[in-house]
Write a protein that holds these residues in place. Sequence first.
Motif, PDB file in Angstrom:
ATOM      1  N   VAL A 282      -5.245  30.813   5.294  1.00  0.00           N
ATOM      2  CA  VAL A 282      -4.138  29.853   5.471  1.00  0.00           C
ATOM      3  C   VAL A 282      -2.530  30.000   4.069  1.00  0.00           C
ATOM      4  N   TRP A 283      -1.842  29.233   4.689  1.00  0.00           N
ATOM      5  CA  TRP A 283      -1.083  29.720   3.385  1.00  0.00           C
ATOM      6  C   TRP A 283      -0.364  27.752   3.600  1.00  0.00           C
ATOM      7  N   LEU A 284      -0.841  27.379   2.007  1.00  0.00           N
ATOM      8  CA  LEU A 284      -0.048  25.907   1.755  1.00  0.00           C
ATOM      9  C   LEU A 284       1.277  25.885   1.364  1.00  0.00           C
ATOM     10  N   TRP A 285       1.484  23.922   1.359  1.00  0.00           N
ATOM     11  CA  TRP A 285       2.341  23.668   1.297  1.00  0.00           C
ATOM     12  C   TRP A 285       2.187  21.658   0.960  1.00  0.00           C
ATOM     13  N   LEU A 286       3.454  21.751  -0.507  1.00  0.00           N
ATOM     14  CA  LEU A 286       2.822  20.176  -1.476  1.00  0.00           C
ATOM     15  C   LEU A 286       2.434  20.337  -1.647  1.00  0.00           C
ATOM     16  N   ALA A 287       1.000  20.850  -2.110  1.00  0.00           N
ATOM     17  CA  ALA A 287      -0.504  20.570  -2.213  1.00  0.00           C
ATOM     18  C   ALA A 287      -0.754  19.401  -3.127  1.00  0.00           C
ATOM     19  N   ALA A 288       0.185  19.742  -4.427  1.00  0.00           N
ATOM     20  CA  ALA A 288       0.327  18.120  -4.871  1.00  0.00           C
ATOM     21  C   ALA A 288       0.671  17.156  -5.059  1.00  0.00           C
ATOM     22  N   LEU A 289       2.129  16.965  -4.142  1.00  0.00           N
ATOM     23  CA  LEU A 289       3.182  16.048  -3.577  1.00  0.00           C
ATOM     24  C   LEU A 289       1.755  14.943  -3.495  1.00  0.00           C
ATOM     25  N   GLY A 290       1.735  13.525  -4.154  1.00  0.00           N
ATOM     26  CA  GLY A 290       0.701  12.651  -4.222  1.00  0.00           C
ATOM     27  C   GLY A 290      -0.545  12.614  -4.161  1.00  0.00           C
ATOM     28  N   SER A 291      -0.661  14.009  -4.610  1.00  0.00           N
ATOM     29  CA  SER A 291      -2.126  13.982  -4.470  1.00  0.00           C
ATOM     30  C   SER A 291      -2.464  14.617  -6.179  1.00  0.00           C
ATOM     31  N   ARG A 292      -4.239  14.647  -6.616  1.00  0.00           N
ATOM     32  CA  ARG A 292      -4.489  15.475  -7.918  1.00  0.00           C
ATOM     33  C   ARG A 292      -4.326  16.744  -7.082  1.00  0.00           C
ATOM     34  N   TRP A 293      -5.051  17.432  -6.214  1.00  0.00           N
ATOM     35  CA  TRP A 293      -5.777  17.943  -5.728  1.00  0.00           C
ATOM     36  C   TRP A 293      -4.342  19.267  -5.618  1.00  0.00           C
ATOM     37  N   GLY A 294      -4.386  20.136  -6.198  1.00  0.00           N
ATOM     38  CA  GLY A 294      -3.073  20.792  -6.690  1.00  0.00           C
ATOM     39  C   GLY A 294      -3.332  22.395  -6.157  1.00  0.00           C
ATOM     40  N   THR A 295      -3.176  23.267  -6.381  1.00  0.00           N
ATOM     41  CA  THR A 295      -4.125  24.688  -5.812  1.00  0.00           C
ATOM     42  C   THR A 295      -3.719  25.659  -7.035  1.00  0.00           C
ATOM     43  N   ALA A 296      -3.170  25.299  -8.593  1.00  0.00           N
ATOM     44  CA  ALA A 296      -4.509  25.763  -9.808  1.00  0.00           C
ATOM     45  C   ALA A 296      -5.918  25.604 -10.034  1.00  0.00           C
ATOM     46  N   ALA A 297      -7.103  25.745  -9.354  1.00  0.00           N
ATOM     47  CA  ALA A 297      -7.698  25.385  -9.077  1.00  0.00           C
ATOM     48  C   ALA A 297      -8.554  26.677  -7.518  1.00  0.00           C
ATOM     49  N   GLU A 298      -9.980  26.168  -8.339  1.00  0.00           N
ATOM     50  CA  GLU A 298     -10.423  27.622  -7.623  1.00  0.00           C
ATOM     51  C   GLU A 298     -10.931  26.811  -6.032  1.00  0.00           C
ATOM     52  N   TYR A 299     -10.837  25.585  -6.018  1.00  0.00           N
ATOM     53  CA  TYR A 299     -10.907  25.025  -4.505  1.00  0.00           C
ATOM     54  C   TYR A 299      -9.518  23.759  -4.599  1.00  0.00           C
ATOM     55  N   THR A 300      -8.551  23.639  -3.840  1.00  0.00           N
ATOM     56  CA  THR A 300      -8.366  22.417  -2.935  1.00  0.00           C
ATOM     57  C   THR A 300      -8.412  21.664  -1.939  1.00  0.00           C
ATOM     58  N   LEU A 301      -7.938  20.479  -1.903  1.00  0.00           N
ATOM     59  CA  LEU A 301      -8.287  19.735  -1.047  1.00  0.00           C
ATOM     60  C   LEU A 301      -6.370  19.689   0.151  1.00  0.00           C
ATOM     61  N   VAL A 302      -6.202  19.436   0.901  1.00  0.00           N
ATOM     62  CA  VAL A 302      -5.298  19.235   1.658  1.00  0.00           C
ATOM     63  C   VAL A 302      -4.768  18.192   3.142  1.00  0.00           C
ATOM     64  N   PRO A 303      -4.045  18.097   3.420  1.00  0.00           N
ATOM     65  CA  PRO A 303      -3.976  17.634   5.428  1.00  0.00           C
ATOM     66  C   PRO A 303      -3.801  19.071   5.661  1.00  0.00           C
ATOM     67  N   ALA A 304      -4.461  19.321   7.010  1.00  0.00           N
ATOM     68  CA  ALA A 304      -4.971  19.864   8.152  1.00  0.00           C
ATOM     69  C   ALA A 304      -4.090  20.297   8.408  1.00  0.00           C
ATOM     70  N   ASN A 305      -2.790  19.647   8.291  1.00  0.00           N
ATOM     71  CA  ASN A 305      -1.592  20.106   8.579  1.00  0.00           C
ATOM     72  C   ASN A 305      -0.579  21.374   7.861  1.00  0.00           C
ATOM     73  N   GLN A 306      -1.149  21.028   6.246  1.00  0.00           N
ATOM     74  CA  GLN A 306      -0.763  21.799   5.228  1.00  0.00           C
ATOM     75  C   GLN A 306      -1.220  22.860   4.521  1.00  0.00           C
ATOM     76  N   ALA A 307      -2.304  22.904   5.568  1.00  0.00           N
ATOM     77  CA  ALA A 307      -2.980  24.320   5.509  1.00  0.00           C
ATOM     78  C   ALA A 307      -2.296  25.004   6.800  1.00  0.00           C
ATOM     79  N   VAL A 308      -1.607  26.576   6.529  1.00  0.00           N
ATOM     80  CA  VAL A 308      -1.373  26.558   7.821  1.00  0.00           C
ATOM     81  C   VAL A 308      -1.510  28.503   8.150  1.00  0.00           C
ATOM     82  N   ALA A 309      -2.138  28.689   9.482  1.00  0.00           N
ATOM     83  CA  ALA A 309      -2.738  29.685   9.506  1.00  0.00           C
ATOM     84  C   ALA A 309      -2.102  30.814   9.319  1.00  0.00           C
ATOM     85  N   LEU A 310      -2.284  31.730   8.096  1.00  0.00           N
ATOM     86  CA  LEU A 310      -2.125  33.466   7.991  1.00  0.00           C
ATOM     87  C   LEU A 310      -2.237  34.242   8.509  1.00  0.00           C
ATOM     88  N   PRO A 311      -1.458  34.996   9.304  1.00  0.00           N
ATOM     89  CA  PRO A 311      -1.853  35.783   9.867  1.00  0.00           C
ATOM     90  C   PRO A 311      -2.305  37.388   9.465  1.00  0.00           C
TER      91      PRO A 311
END
Length: 327
Positions: free
Chosen positions: A86-115
């Motif tokens: 998946v590719w990720l968008w706005l992970a850290a907006l309103g959340s402490r879990w940005g992408t500068a980590a081994e794991y991140t937590l996002v709403p499912a629609n913000q993890a978009v299938a990558l061809p």
Amino acid sequence: MRAATYHKSGEASDVLSIIQCEKPEPGPGQVLVRVSFSAVNPSDVKTRSGKTPRPIDDFQIPHMDGCGRIVAVGPGVHEGRIGQRVWLWLAALGSRWGTAAEYTLVPANQAVALPDSASDELGACLGIPAMTAHECLLHAGPVTHKKVLIAGGAGAVGHFAIELARWAGATVIATVSTPDKAKLAQQAGADFVVNYRDDDVADQITAFTNGVDIFVEVAIVDNWNIDLAVAAPGASIATYATDGRELSIPIRECMAAGLGLRFFLLYTHSRSALSLAAQSITDALAEQALTPLPHLTFPLDDIALAHEAVENGESRKVLLDLRDSDT
């Protein structure tokens, strides 16, 4: 897991640190993603520095964009998504879990299938630049057979705006500042490229086309007179950046031209519109219409250097490589 965090705003070397923390658990509608690459956008740097401050919930893992693979899902998310790239968008907006980590937590629609045809590096480059490009490009409707002017065609937003415009069937004019950047804009697919430092920019654009229909504008104060001079009747401008200066608009002239002006900020844009934009971008990816930005890669431990590179005007996209990070 290892993560880069800060507890207060300030200089990168002063406030950023690498810590060990527990992996978050996905809640309803969320997915947990093992991050492969995390992108450093100028807005990430401005948030960390305090130039555009946002509330910090105890600690902040920075970065909005990235790429990875879903490893766990919360209630309400189909388990078939586990293992999906998946590719990720706005992970850290309103959340402490940005992408500068081994794991991140996002709403499912913000993890978009990558061809499968798209690399992780390309996936990480999308997010803010591609979504900004998409929404500015299409703010006035479809651009098929229209003439589009992309200001700053060698930048991240400009790169994806050129490629999306060509994918959508538009004729594309791009402005750049150097011959090397002109090559980048041409490689992205621009039909005509002009150096915006030339004295006759408007004349060159007019000679190529009788009028521009859609503008994707990064420097509206500097480019206003040029844009107005080359605009076709009923043209529309979308601007997505500012340096703090004010713009004085000749209202009657704009009225006579039927000119539209749209101001765009991704962070306040409709989430439903962004979800639709993400799907459109993925459709373009599936047709291999988008290509990676030239990029510079740092390991997670060097995140402060990565932020400083962006602050110092690094022209390449700056990425953190977390693929071999120790858990």
